[in-house]
Design a protein around this motif. Structure first.
Motif, short mmCIF file in Angstrom:
data_model
loop_
_atom_site.label_atom_id
_atom_site.label_comp_id
_atom_site.label_asym_id
_atom_site.label_seq_id
_atom_site.Cartn_x
_atom_site.Cartn_y
_atom_site.Cartn_z
N GLY A 1 9.27 -9.84 -6.15
CA GLY A 1 8.07 -10.71 -6.55
C GLY A 1 6.60 -10.21 -5.88
N ARG A 2 6.93 -9.75 -4.71
CA ARG A 2 5.62 -9.50 -4.00
C ARG A 2 5.25 -8.35 -4.87
N TYR A 3 5.85 -7.24 -5.14
CA TYR A 3 5.67 -6.10 -5.81
C TYR A 3 5.04 -6.21 -7.06
N ILE A 4 5.71 -7.21 -7.87
CA ILE A 4 4.95 -7.60 -9.23
C ILE A 4 3.35 -8.19 -8.99
N VAL A 5 3.22 -8.84 -7.89
CA VAL A 5 1.88 -9.71 -7.56
C VAL A 5 1.25 -8.36 -7.35
N TRP A 6 1.38 -7.54 -6.45
CA TRP A 6 0.50 -6.73 -5.86
C TRP A 6 0.31 -5.52 -7.01
N LEU A 7 1.17 -5.23 -7.95
CA LEU A 7 0.93 -4.36 -8.97
C LEU A 7 -0.27 -5.17 -9.95
N VAL A 8 0.12 -6.38 -10.13
CA VAL A 8 -0.79 -7.13 -11.36
C VAL A 8 -2.20 -7.02 -10.56
N LEU A 9 -2.40 -7.32 -9.25
CA LEU A 9 -3.68 -7.30 -8.58
C LEU A 9 -4.29 -5.68 -8.81
N VAL B 1 -0.75 -16.21 0.78
CA VAL B 1 0.40 -17.26 0.08
C VAL B 1 1.68 -16.60 0.15
N LEU B 2 1.93 -15.25 -0.23
CA LEU B 2 2.94 -14.50 -0.23
C LEU B 2 3.74 -14.72 1.21
N LYS B 3 3.11 -14.68 2.06
CA LYS B 3 3.68 -14.76 3.67
C LYS B 3 4.31 -16.31 3.93
N ARG B 4 3.43 -17.05 3.41
CA ARG B 4 3.85 -18.49 3.81
C ARG B 4 4.79 -18.91 2.68
N GLY B 5 4.88 -18.27 1.50
CA GLY B 5 5.76 -18.91 0.57
C GLY B 5 7.47 -18.26 0.49
N ILE C 1 -9.58 -12.22 -2.50
CA ILE C 1 -8.28 -12.58 -3.47
C ILE C 1 -7.11 -12.02 -2.85
N GLY C 2 -7.13 -10.33 -2.42
CA GLY C 2 -5.98 -9.83 -1.98
C GLY C 2 -5.69 -10.73 -0.63
N LEU C 3 -6.38 -10.86 0.14
CA LEU C 3 -6.17 -11.65 1.39
C LEU C 3 -5.63 -12.94 1.19
N ALA C 4 -6.17 -13.75 0.30
CA ALA C 4 -5.38 -15.06 -0.15
C ALA C 4 -4.24 -14.64 -0.72
N ILE C 5 -3.90 -13.89 -1.53
CA ILE C 5 -2.54 -13.54 -1.97
C ILE C 5 -1.63 -13.19 -1.03
N GLN C 6 -2.08 -12.41 -0.01
CA GLN C 6 -1.14 -11.95 1.04
C GLN C 6 -0.71 -13.07 1.92
#
Length: 73
Positions: free
Chosen positions: A42-50, A32-36, A25-30
């Motif tokens: 926003g990245r900090y919020i996503v990683w905090l939630v994860l 998506v964040l790079k491509r988007g 899940i972490g690799l997939a989110i990383q």
């Protein structure tokens, strides 16, 4: 193998499976964040939630182990 050993092996396998799922899940989110082109905030919020989700899972495991060790489970 005794029943206790099989149960221990199943429990360990399940926990390792969850660790692998969180890693994927972490690799997939990383990715998506790079491509988007997501902004840093926003990245900090996503990683905090994860991280909080993983921390909750780890805390649950520790609490379960403590309860079982104390004879409550």
């Amino acid at each position: 193998m005794s029943l206790e050993q099989i149960e221990l092996l199943e429990n360990l396998g399940l926990k390792l499976f969850f660790v692998a799922i969180f890693l994927l899940i972490g690799l997939a989110i990383q990715d998506v964040l790079k491509r988007g082109n997501v902004p840093k905030f926003g990245r900090y919020i996503v990683w905090l939630v994860l991280f909080l989700g993983c921390a909750g899972f780890v805390a649950k495991g520790i609490i379960e182990a403590a309860w079982e060790g104390g004879g409550l489970g």
